[in-house]
Design an enzyme around this catalytic site. Structure first.
Site, short mmCIF file in Angstrom:
data_model
loop_
_atom_site.label_atom_id
_atom_site.label_comp_id
_atom_site.label_asym_id
_atom_site.label_seq_id
_atom_site.Cartn_x
_atom_site.Cartn_y
_atom_site.Cartn_z
N ARG A 36 7.18 22.61 -4.81
CA ARG A 36 6.00 21.72 -4.79
C ARG A 36 4.77 22.41 -4.21
NH1 ARG A 36 7.69 15.97 -4.41
NH2 ARG A 36 8.98 15.74 -6.23
N ASP A 141 -4.37 4.14 3.78
CA ASP A 141 -3.40 5.16 3.38
C ASP A 141 -3.66 6.37 4.27
OD1 ASP A 141 -1.63 5.55 0.57
OD2 ASP A 141 -2.20 7.43 1.55
C1 LIG Z 1 4.25 5.53 -3.69
S1 LIG Z 1 2.74 5.18 -2.86
C2 LIG Z 1 2.88 3.42 -2.73
C3 LIG Z 1 1.66 2.68 -3.27
C4 LIG Z 1 1.77 1.15 -3.28
N1 LIG Z 1 2.07 0.62 -1.96
C5 LIG Z 1 2.79 0.69 -4.29
O1 LIG Z 1 3.89 0.25 -3.91
O2 LIG Z 1 2.51 0.75 -5.49
C6 LIG Z 1 3.08 5.74 -1.19
C7 LIG Z 1 1.82 5.99 -0.38
O3 LIG Z 1 2.19 6.12 0.99
C8 LIG Z 1 1.26 6.99 1.60
N2 LIG Z 1 1.80 7.45 2.89
C9 LIG Z 1 2.80 8.34 3.13
N3 LIG Z 1 2.98 8.50 4.46
C10 LIG Z 1 2.09 7.67 5.07
C11 LIG Z 1 1.79 7.40 6.43
N4 LIG Z 1 2.45 7.99 7.43
N5 LIG Z 1 0.79 6.52 6.70
C12 LIG Z 1 0.11 5.89 5.69
N6 LIG Z 1 0.36 6.13 4.39
C13 LIG Z 1 1.34 7.00 4.08
C14 LIG Z 1 1.10 8.10 0.56
O4 LIG Z 1 -0.10 8.82 0.76
C15 LIG Z 1 1.12 7.29 -0.75
O5 LIG Z 1 -0.18 7.01 -1.20
#
Ligand SMILES: C[S@@+](CC[C@H](N)C(=O)[O-])C[C@H]1O[C@@H](n2cnc3c(N)ncnc32)[C@H](O)[C@@H]1O
Length: 272
Positions: A36, A141
């Site tokens: 990645r 986020d």
């Molecule tokens: C798969 S997306 C989910 C989007 C939406 N909640 C949905 O279910 O469609 C996961 C998101 O979590 C965020 N993320 C990961 N670790 C995080 C953290 N420690 N604090 C806040 N956001 C985080 C990532 O940047 C990503 O945008």
């Protein structure tokens, strides 16, 4: 060319990622991490993962750390993803607030914005006289890259396949000329959402008033159980008595100690 990562380098990245974001990479993810991140090393003209580690940790803006996270986690999301949650919001939560006409929601891992815009469309579509309501959605986020896309509110038409066309027309503007094929959020919808970078690992969040509902969907899957437990117990503190928590459909709090009442798989309620 793909770079190789030594076991020691992998451990350093693993610890850094876990400490900073809560994302827990299993021992088996060594090759995945290397593949990645290889392109990023190439783009930066670096020759080893040790150099990249320096790059990530020495960057005071944290931008490189964010880029790295974007490469290892997914930002996949959709409008009206997991639609049962929006049905529950419409059928159960909104009627409870018909008297108060005030609702406070946090979309806590909002990615590129589809989730908070879906929440806002649900509120506008189903509140009787929405102009008399006070809606506020905090959308956050860890990734500044996804947040800037979210705040721009501009999406390709094919992203809206699960949005009924009349609903889409009421809340998004069809682009013309250079923006043909795109839709832009209308001001009334944008006005109820505040985007902000927040890390779910922070010990506290800048939220003063108790919330009616927290969405934390499809991010806890990356966290280990102790991290999930700490997070859901923090969420508990920020909800009103009787407030709700939604988690992703492939997630579960079954093995996590918490005080929520489980109403349905993925839907939890703080005690009244
Ligand atoms: C798969 S997306 C989910 C989007 C939406 N909640 C949905 O279910 O469609 C996961 C998101 O979590 C965020 N993320 C990961 N670790 C995080 C953290 N420690 N604090 C806040 N956001 C985080 C990532 O940047 C990503 O945008």
């Amino acid at each position: 060319m793909e770079y190789t990562i030594t076991a020691e380098e992998f451990q350093r990245f693993r610890t850094l990622i876990y400490n900073e974001s809560g994302i827990s990479l299993s021992e088996q993810k060594q090759t995945l991490l290397a593949s990645r991140l290889s392109k990023r090393l190439r783009d930066l003209s670096l020759s080893t993962f040790a150099e990249y580690y320096e790059n990530v940790t020495k960057d005071p803006t944290r931008e490189e750390f964010t880029r790295m996270l974007d490469l290892i986690s997914t930002n996949k999301t959709d409008f009206f993803r997991e639609p049962k949650h929006f049905d529950f919001l419409r059928e159960r939560i909104m009627p409870e607030l018909f008297g108060e006409k005030r609702i406070r929601i946090w979309s806590s891992a909002c990615s590129t914005g589809e989730e908070p815009y879906t929440i806002a469309m649900t509120l506008f579509e189903h509140a009787p006289n929405p102009s008399q309501w006070d809606f506020k959605i905090l959308a956050s986020d860890i990734s500044t890259r996804v947040l800037s896309k979210a705040a721009a509110g501009l999406y390709q038409e094919d992203r809206f396949r699960d949005v009924p066309s009349d609903v889409l027309k009421r809340h998004f503007l069809r682009g013309r000329g250079e923006s043909a094929g795109m839709f832009k959020v209308k001001p009334h919808l944008a006005a109820v959402i505040q985007f902000r970078r927040l890390n779910l690992m922070d010990s506290q969040f800048p939220i003063k008033n108790p919330l009616d509902l927290i969405f934390c969907r499809n991010v806890m899957i990356y966290f280990d159980r102790p991290t999930q437990a700490t997070l859901v117990n923090k969420f508990y503190r920020y909800l009103k008595p009787g407030g709700y928590l939604f988690i992703g459909h492939s997630e579960s709090l079954q093995w996590v100690e918490h005080s929520f009442k489980s109403l349905a798989p993925t839907i939890y309620q703080k005690e009244l």
